[in-house]
Design an enzyme around this catalytic site. Sequence first.
Site: not given
Length: 608
Positions: A2, A27, A74, A100-101, A481, A485, A488, A504, A603
């Site tokens: 936050c 944030r 957040w 925040n936390g 993955e 990355k 993209e 194969h 996104k």
Amino acid sequence: MCGIVGFVGKREASPILVEGLSKLEYRGYDSAGVAIIEEGDIKISKCKGRLAMLEEKLKEAPLSGAIGIGHTRWATHGEPSDLNSHPHANECGSITVVHNGIIENYLHLREWLSSKGYKFFSETDTEVIPNLVDYYYKGDLVEAVMKAVTKMEGSYAIGVITKNEPDKVVAVRKDSPLIVGLGEGEYFIASDIPAVLNHTRDIYLLNDKEFVVLTKDGVQILSEEGEEIKKEIYHVTWNADAAEKGGYEDFMLKEIHEQPKAIKDTMSSRIIPGQPISLDKINITKEELNGIDRIYIVACGTAYHAGIVGKYVIEKLAKIPVEVDIASEFRYREPIINERTLIIVISQSGETADTLAVLRESKKKDCRVIAVTNVVGSSISREADDVLYTWAGPEIAVASTKAYVTQLIAMYIIGLHFAEIKETMSKADMELIKEEMLKLPEKAEETLSHKETLQKFASKTYMHKDMFFLGRGIDYAVAMEGSLKLKEISYVHSEAYAGGELKHGPIALIEKGTIVITTLTQGFLFDKMVSNIKEVVTRGAKVMAIAFEGNNVIEKIVDSAIYIPKTLDILSPILSVIPQQLLAYYMAKQKGCDVDKPRNLAKSVTVE
Ligand code: M6R
């Protein structure tokens, strides 16, 4: 994650706080609020939604006063709502806090304070803070805040005001950022420098457990023992844009570097040595779990890759068969699912259309659905039966990095939790995994130190059109993955293959100069992977290998080796993905790509 701000001066606080918050929206932005000392009383204005909603509210009912605190949220504990928005106050409204936390022991504190007659109205962890301060308040706000923080475990940056001392803001931090801005007869606190840059470039950078007292006459900084601390002024010379990215060139690079903290936050209060896994919003009994004969993990993109690691983990730890599927395939292929099937959907945004459709279809077929998501209050979190939040904080870059590692942590937590319920592991093995997991934030930090080697490798190879990622077992899941990355953000075509599958077919593509990224972290598969590497080297491939420290033998056969800190084989994905993310990043930078906003991508994919 936050953002908090605070102001003391002679000007109207409200527009200054709102403008500061606008620089901190990166944030978190699911709700916002301010508290102003107006004629000796504290007035709060707060609401769910973007900061613009708060601005509207303040236009209709302005607050006037020269001292105040503000917050952009957040959500972690409690969905985004007017009630859960900050600032939070004690019952009579005399003490108000922005935070925040995460207060890890908030449930314990809440219980303790309730036994003393305190009342709670929100679902947040934060609400214990104004009440704790109230409990210790005997006419001195600084003293009360100092006493309150001795009871608080976890991370916090807080700003506190009281109507009993209407001339000051008191603040303190631990493991969450906080700076002090020094203006001309006016002073600020903020989670990040951009929030004050329109007013001052002179800053104090606070350390953990340093207490700040802002009045219009100046700033006092105190140690936890109450001794005055003299600080050097840091003069900011860079611009606000760079600062929002924490000095990093791009959000993606910043988010890659935030992974150690994201991993720690996602484990926080859930993994405690010697204690059972504690899951706030998953309530599955032994009887219910014994009634499940199969788990399906369903997701898209990076979240799907986290699911593949989840299969290895849950099957190994909890001995329940797991299938993994892509949401857009699963929803149209009439899967055989019923009340004996447990569905786990994974989604960073919690809004992905295909994943949401799977959740809804599964519920229609009487399946229990667990959601793993990063966004509190998202559609997926609201519609699932149980939720496990990843506490990665807002992910801004389109390419997912910190959300992925926290989704992996969620898979380990679920695997361990189910293993505990089903008693499929010895206590000693369980404790060993927990202990090693708690070391991962530090090891992830160490893993970030390989930048130079990766940058060099990228600068030599970025013109290649194709690359291969190879691995076996859980390394193969991470190779997928790594390959995504690269595709993209750098637009280099790449494929991930299981090492044993090479001969194969795909080996036909290996020729002189082909780039191959291999991962070998699984002890029992190491020699087999070495054979696969030799097969491609013989055909002229240029190979980078990612392996645990101590496996220097591979240097003899590859062009470049990256050694990651040793951990349990099953936990390696958390570390082995980091060099692959960095490699993709440096390849993209070499090619001049916009890494935060790759072409054709969004996104959050809320359409089919
Ligand atoms: O928000 P979600 O986790 O549901 O998103 C799923 C995918 O769209 C997402 O992971 C996508 O693949 C990312 N761009 C990967 O970096």
